[in-house]
Design a protein around this motif. Structure first.
Motif, PDB file in Angstrom:
ATOM      1  N   ARG A  25     -30.173  -9.697 -17.876  1.00  0.00           N
ATOM      2  CA  ARG A  25     -31.628  -9.591 -17.929  1.00  0.00           C
ATOM      3  C   ARG A  25     -32.245  -9.719 -16.551  1.00  0.00           C
ATOM      4  O   ARG A  25     -31.655 -10.298 -15.635  1.00  0.00           O
ATOM      5  CB  ARG A  25     -32.199 -10.641 -18.895  1.00  0.00           C
ATOM      6  CG  ARG A  25     -31.969 -10.277 -20.356  1.00  0.00           C
ATOM      7  CD  ARG A  25     -32.550 -11.294 -21.307  1.00  0.00           C
ATOM      8  NE  ARG A  25     -31.694 -12.458 -21.472  1.00  0.00           N
ATOM      9  CZ  ARG A  25     -30.621 -12.512 -22.267  1.00  0.00           C
ATOM     10  NH1 ARG A  25     -30.272 -11.452 -22.962  1.00  0.00           N
ATOM     11  NH2 ARG A  25     -29.911 -13.619 -22.375  1.00  0.00           N
ATOM     12  N   THR A  26     -33.454  -9.181 -16.418  1.00  0.00           N
ATOM     13  CA  THR A  26     -34.198  -9.223 -15.165  1.00  0.00           C
ATOM     14  C   THR A  26     -35.496  -9.983 -15.405  1.00  0.00           C
ATOM     15  O   THR A  26     -35.897 -10.207 -16.562  1.00  0.00           O
ATOM     16  CB  THR A  26     -34.530  -7.807 -14.672  1.00  0.00           C
ATOM     17  OG1 THR A  26     -35.492  -7.209 -15.568  1.00  0.00           O
ATOM     18  CG2 THR A  26     -33.280  -6.933 -14.626  1.00  0.00           C
ATOM     19  N   PRO A  27     -36.203 -10.379 -14.339  1.00  0.00           N
ATOM     20  CA  PRO A  27     -37.472 -11.083 -14.539  1.00  0.00           C
ATOM     21  C   PRO A  27     -38.461 -10.321 -15.417  1.00  0.00           C
ATOM     22  O   PRO A  27     -39.228 -10.946 -16.145  1.00  0.00           O
ATOM     23  CB  PRO A  27     -37.999 -11.240 -13.111  1.00  0.00           C
ATOM     24  CG  PRO A  27     -36.763 -11.334 -12.275  1.00  0.00           C
ATOM     25  CD  PRO A  27     -35.797 -10.370 -12.910  1.00  0.00           C
ATOM     26  N   ALA A  28     -38.450  -8.991 -15.368  1.00  0.00           N
ATOM     27  CA  ALA A  28     -39.399  -8.202 -16.158  1.00  0.00           C
ATOM     28  C   ALA A  28     -39.154  -8.303 -17.659  1.00  0.00           C
ATOM     29  O   ALA A  28     -39.989  -7.857 -18.452  1.00  0.00           O
ATOM     30  CB  ALA A  28     -39.338  -6.738 -15.723  1.00  0.00           C
ATOM     31  N   ASP A  29     -38.029  -8.893 -18.063  1.00  0.00           N
ATOM     32  CA  ASP A  29     -37.757  -9.087 -19.489  1.00  0.00           C
ATOM     33  C   ASP A  29     -38.495 -10.291 -20.059  1.00  0.00           C
ATOM     34  O   ASP A  29     -38.458 -10.516 -21.271  1.00  0.00           O
ATOM     35  CB  ASP A  29     -36.252  -9.275 -19.725  1.00  0.00           C
ATOM     36  CG  ASP A  29     -35.469  -7.994 -19.514  1.00  0.00           C
ATOM     37  OD1 ASP A  29     -35.938  -6.937 -19.968  1.00  0.00           O
ATOM     38  OD2 ASP A  29     -34.404  -8.052 -18.866  1.00  0.00           O
TER      39      ASP A  29
END
Length: 632
Positions: free
Chosen positions: A367-371
């Motif tokens: 996962r990335t911060p935008a998730d």
């Protein structure tokens, strides 16, 4: 060479969806219905995809025959743009006959093009400016009108300032001639004086979009040839987010497309959170009664896991006891609790714990911060300092979508087509290779700006000009380091290169309310902020967009969006202080916020009292089996 006007058609019985495996049974029924249709679509139901598939079906089978068009009306510019892109992907050969715009864009466009056809009493002499009167100005006006009203109307002009424009002005159909005597009812008197003060005055008129809507309705009602032309051009009309329809918009829809047009509305009364802006109650039922429409209820949820759908159903049943539980079509992930309530002793402790938790989760997954999204009812700026500092310690950005730059919110600025064009040009100049998707988007925007959509030769010229533009802009960026260049200089140079006069005309024609100078002013303000301490232009553009960031936003701004993990902050009386004045809309807002989550939903609260209206939320969470964990 122009594109084929009427490409080969698909027999109705042979048509199949494009880009997806299948539609649910109710969606098939709504898609094939050629009459007026009301589609009730809850969170995650895929309403944009449904509308795109219905458009493809009607265009590709010839049920909407060439040269007629489908008109899609949305309430937000990004929703209109998203639907347009989706149809272009599903039915590229017919996309030019799908017109997707906002209600405001459509009504403003009619007034701008056909203003001379308005009845003589309502024709503008010196043009108009768009300006929304603040509540204080409306209150002053109402006080003045009440004081100067005829004796026969004494005591009848006690209108609420916040409801006057959307409900009273928006609900009044303009007569062909302006009433000149005072032998009228209180509503007619007050609205007439409003129009006299802002529109029927010397000099330039001042209007808001409610007034433009009323002018457009009058225009079409009193110009039968125009109404016939609109119905012939657009025999099929879609209206998205119908639960947010105002009195003025419903009146306009009925007046213009109430006959000889097949209207499809999509909405969900449980997500009606725009009552403060004039959204009419029970809009879907009102539509089905007025338009004799058939209702179809979509039952699949493509966004949320089954456990989250169960929670959503508990809340939804409080808004509509007859609601049917949706069926989750999303694959649930293992290894974590789908819902939980965390209690904290302080805001700083809350931010530290959540920041550490997000950092660990990113490290342990793909996962990335935008998730991740941080959602609150209001005043998200109160949460920002704590979360920005704690997440920055892990090298994670926070993007406050409610932050103001110039006269725009960051969310609106980043979603603006103009902003996407300008940032795209800068990125292509800075990084000439590896940005094929950005090139395609920028090129497609410039094709629209220059009116080259149906001319392949013109499209080639646009591509050549784009290559020259990015080359020249690249030289400028190389000669002007980010560390020593002002935002004003960068924006000035960019607009000189991009043919700002043509772009200004395009924005005026396609995005009413999104004034060119307002956008570029906000763009410059945002650029000035991110230039501070910048190392190079690439870092500037990354910070400007903050695409890879944890998003902080209000429930209203979260509508229509989705995230893997949502932290619903501030479930306490300070955030929800207005819940007691409108319990239903408050519950709908709660429902909208929590239904943004796809896999995990974390509510947060403090140790304040759980009495009064807020107690209902905790009761719902308990009923849904949401566990509570005290984090200290």
């Amino acid at each position: 060479m122009q594109r084929q006007a009427n490409p080969g058609l698909v027999p109705v019985l042979d048509w199949r969806p494009t880009g997806i495996e299948d539609l649910e049974p109710a969606a098939w029924g709504a898609l094939r219905d050629t009459g007026n249709v009301a589609v009730v679509a809850g969170p995650g139901a895929g309403k944009t995809e449904f509308l795109a598939q219905r458009a493809a079906y009607l265009l590709q089978t010839g049920l909407c025959p060439w040269p007629q068009h489908i008109l899609a009306i949305s309430f937000k510019r990004d929703s209109a743009a998203n639907l347009g892109r989706r149809v272009a992907a599903r039915a590229p050969d017919h996309a030019s006959r799908f017109v997707s715009m906002t209600f405001d864009a459509f009504t403003k466009g009619l007034v701008d093009r056909f203003a001379l056809a308005l009845p003589p009493d309502w024709r503008m002499r010196h043009g108009y400016d768009i300006r929304t009167a603040p509540d204080s100005e409306v209150r002053t006006f109402l006080n003045t009108v009440a004081f100067s009203a005829p004796q026969t109307l004494a005591g009848q002009l006690g209108f609420q300032s916040g409801r006057f424009v959307p409900d009273i002005v928006g609900g009044w159909n303009l007569p062909e001639t302006v009433p000149t005597d005072d032998a009228v009812d209180a509503v007619s008197y007050a609205v007439r004086e409003w129009w006299r003060a802002r529109y029927l005055r010397s000099g330039r008129a001042e209007v808001d979009f409610v007034m433009l809507n009323r002018l457009a309705e009058l225009l079409v009602r009193t110009a039968p040839k125009l109404r016939r032309a609109l119905r012939m051009t657009y025999p099929i009309v879609f209206v998205d987010e119908f639960q947010d329809t105002t009195s003025a918009q419903f009146s306009f829809l009925t007046s213009v497309f109430g006959e000889e047009t097949a209207v499809t509305t999509v909405g969900d009364g449980k997500q009606r959170i725009m009552g403060w802006a004039g959204a009419v109650p029970e809009a879907v039922q009102r539509f089905t009664n007025t338009f004799d429409a058939t209702t179809y209820r979509l039952a699949w949820n493509f966004r949320s896991s089954d456990a989250l759908v169960e929670l959503q159903h508990v809340i939804a049943s409080k808004l509509d006891p007859a609601t049917v539980r949706a069926t989750s079509k999303a694959t649930a992930e293992d290894g974590h609790d789908p819902t939980v309530l965390w209690t904290f002793s302080s805001g700083d402790r809350e931010a530290r714990y959540i920041a550490d938790w997000i950092a660990r989760d990113i490290a342990d997954s793909d996962r990335t911060p935008a998730d991740f999204a941080l959602i609150a009812r209001q005043r998200v700026k109160d949460f920002e300092p704590h979360f920005r500092a704690r997440l920055a310690a892990h090298g994670i950005r926070v993007r406050n979508d409610d932050a103001r730059f110039g006269k725009m919110s960051l969310q609106d600025l980043l979603k603006s087509e103009t902003t996407r064009l300008l940032v795209g040009l800068l990125r292509l100049a800075h990084q000439p290779c590896g940005l094929a998707a950005v090139w395609r988007e920028v090129s497609a925007t410039l094709v629209r700006v220059h009116g080259a959509a149906d001319d392949e030769a013109a499209q080639r010229r646009v591509g050549e000009d784009l290559s020259d533009l990015t080359t020249e802009l690249r030289s400028w960026l190389q000669a002007h380091p980010a560390s020593t260049t002002s935002a004003a200089d960068a924006v000035r140079n960019l607009l000189d290169l991009v043919d700002s006069a043509t772009l200004r005309r395009y924005v005026k024609a396609t995005a009413p309310g999104e004034e060119f100078d307002l956008i570029t002013g906000a763009f410059e303000a945002r650029l000035e902020t991110v230039l501070a301490g910048a190392v190079d232009w690439g870092a500037v553009f990354d910070e400007f967009e903050s695409a890879d960031a944890v998003v902080l936003l209000t429930t209203h701004r979260s509508k229509g969006l989705e995230y893997h993990t949502v932290f619903f902050l501030g479930i306490h009386g300070r955030q929800w202080w207005s819940l007691g004045s409108d319990r239903r809309e408050g519950t709908s807002t709660f429902f909208v916020g929590l239904s943004r989550a796809a896999q995990r939903l974390v509510f947060t609260t403090d140790r304040s009292e759980r009495t009064g209206p807020i107690a209902a939320f905790f009761a719902m969470l308990t009923e849904a089996g949401v566990p509570e964990i005290v984090q200290g």
